[in-house]
Design an enzyme around this catalytic site. Structure first.
Site, mmCIF file in Angstrom:
data_model
loop_
_atom_site.group_PDB
_atom_site.id
_atom_site.type_symbol
_atom_site.label_atom_id
_atom_site.label_comp_id
_atom_site.label_asym_id
_atom_site.label_seq_id
_atom_site.Cartn_x
_atom_site.Cartn_y
_atom_site.Cartn_z
ATOM 1 N N ASP A 1 0.863 -1.315 -0.129
ATOM 2 C CA ASP A 1 0.245 0.121 -0.052
ATOM 3 C C ASP A 1 0.985 1.357 0.065
ATOM 4 O O ASP A 1 0.454 2.294 -0.175
ATOM 5 C CB ASP A 1 -1.120 -0.021 1.138
ATOM 6 C CG ASP A 1 -0.303 -0.073 2.561
ATOM 7 O OD1 ASP A 1 0.470 -0.817 2.515
ATOM 8 O OD2 ASP A 1 -0.620 0.587 3.447
ATOM 9 N N HIS B 1 7.278 0.735 14.204
ATOM 10 C CA HIS B 1 6.503 -0.498 13.563
ATOM 11 C C HIS B 1 7.137 -1.727 13.583
ATOM 12 O O HIS B 1 8.194 -2.076 13.905
ATOM 13 C CB HIS B 1 6.437 0.006 11.988
ATOM 14 C CG HIS B 1 5.468 -0.833 11.414
ATOM 15 N ND1 HIS B 1 4.207 -0.848 11.825
ATOM 16 C CD2 HIS B 1 5.422 -1.522 10.412
ATOM 17 C CE1 HIS B 1 3.276 -1.458 10.857
ATOM 18 N NE2 HIS B 1 4.096 -1.926 10.135
#
Length: 301
Positions: free
Chosen positions: A64, A137
């Protein structure tokens, strides 16, 4: 300086939101922050010519954020692009670009791939620089700060003439902030010119939990574009997956002292973003939830 949101969805696009991509217009040039699938179509709708793109900054190697790059490069080829293009991203960016080039054919114009391995300034341009820090992350992810360079303050030639500074190169040096010597006397820049006009700062996060590194990078920024994938009721899911909620992103904006916060990377599960905005403004009032094709001017202070 203007920001155009081309894709504001999370991991999957929705009917209303395309995959991640933000364009920053500086003069005639365009910087792309991420380039998810379908970004070039969004650029066409937003009337952003492919030839205007000077750099692409990829936050992480996930579809994405990066699957729009192959198609965009092929379109640039079809337009006979000749200008050099810089692409920045995490380790593995070169292998990704080389992989599709081996299959589809590589760009006919020069490209330099810069793989980021440590925080700091990653791009130094004429009118702006770009600094990066790590996002928090599960996988490697980067956060970028676009820092516009200061512009000289207004020069007052009548003051320079009164102080005996002859017209010419000394005027330019004084306007650029340099003190000069004339006939044995020091003439200070601020005697004949206003103070420099500080540049604007835009910070864009990839996928990240709330992070003190991002707080430091975004300190005093004019605009923070922060992901808010999950609503506050999914805070544990956000922590597990390496994402943020609206109130967490707002907390980062508040601690950093930014002027404005825009939330993006919204999960496709949310058709109505009003609850997300409501949660964020309780913490940081100057908050907006991005939508595709939202355009935001970033004015000078």
């Amino acid at each position: 300086m203007k920001v155009v949101f081309l894709g504001t969805s999370g991991s999957m696009p929705s009917p209303e939101r395309n995959s991640s991509c933000v364009a920053v217009k500086i003069g005639r040039g365009v910087i792309l922050l991420d380039c998810g699938e379908g970004s070039q179509r969004q650029m066409v709708v937003a009337h952003l010519g492919f030839s205007r793109v000077k750099q692409i900054f990829i936050t992480r190697l996930h579809g994405d954020h990066v699957l729009g790059v192959p198609g965009l490069l092929q379109s640039m080829n079809l337009q006979r692009r000749e200008e050099h293009l810089d692409i920045y991203g995490p380790r593995g960016t070169y292998a990704f670009l080389q992989g599709f080039s081996d299959t589809l054919g590589g760009p006919a114009f020069p490209i330099t791939v810069h793989e980021i391995v440590e925080p700091g300034v990653v791009h130094e341009g004429h009118s702006y620089s770009v600094e990066a820090c790590r996002g928090d992350h599960r996988l490697e992810s980067w956060v970028y700060s676009i820092i516009e360079k200061p512009r000289p303050g207004k020069f007052h030639p009548e003051k320079a003439q009164t102080l005996g500074v002859p017209k010419g190169g000394l005027w330019k040096r004084l306007q650029d902030g340099e003190d000069v010597e004339v006939a044995g006397k020091i003439i200070k820049s601020l005697d004949v010119a206003d103070a420099p006009r500080y540049g604007r700062v835009i910070v864009y996060t990839g996928d990240t939990r709330p992070s003190e590194e991002v707080v430091r990078l975004a300190s005093g920024a004019d605009l923070l574009i922060h992901e808010a994938t999950f609503a506050d009721d999914l805070v544990e899911r956000a922590k597990l997956d390496g994402h943020s909620t609206p109130s967490q992103a707002a907390g980062v904006a508040s601690r950093a002292g930014v002027k404005r916060l825009i939330l993006t990377h919204i999960s496709s599960r949310y058709g109505d973003v009003a609850p997300l905005l409501e949660a964020a403004v309780k913490v940081f009032p100057e908050t907006t939830v991005a939508s595709d094709f939202l355009e935001v001017d970033v004015p000078r202070a």
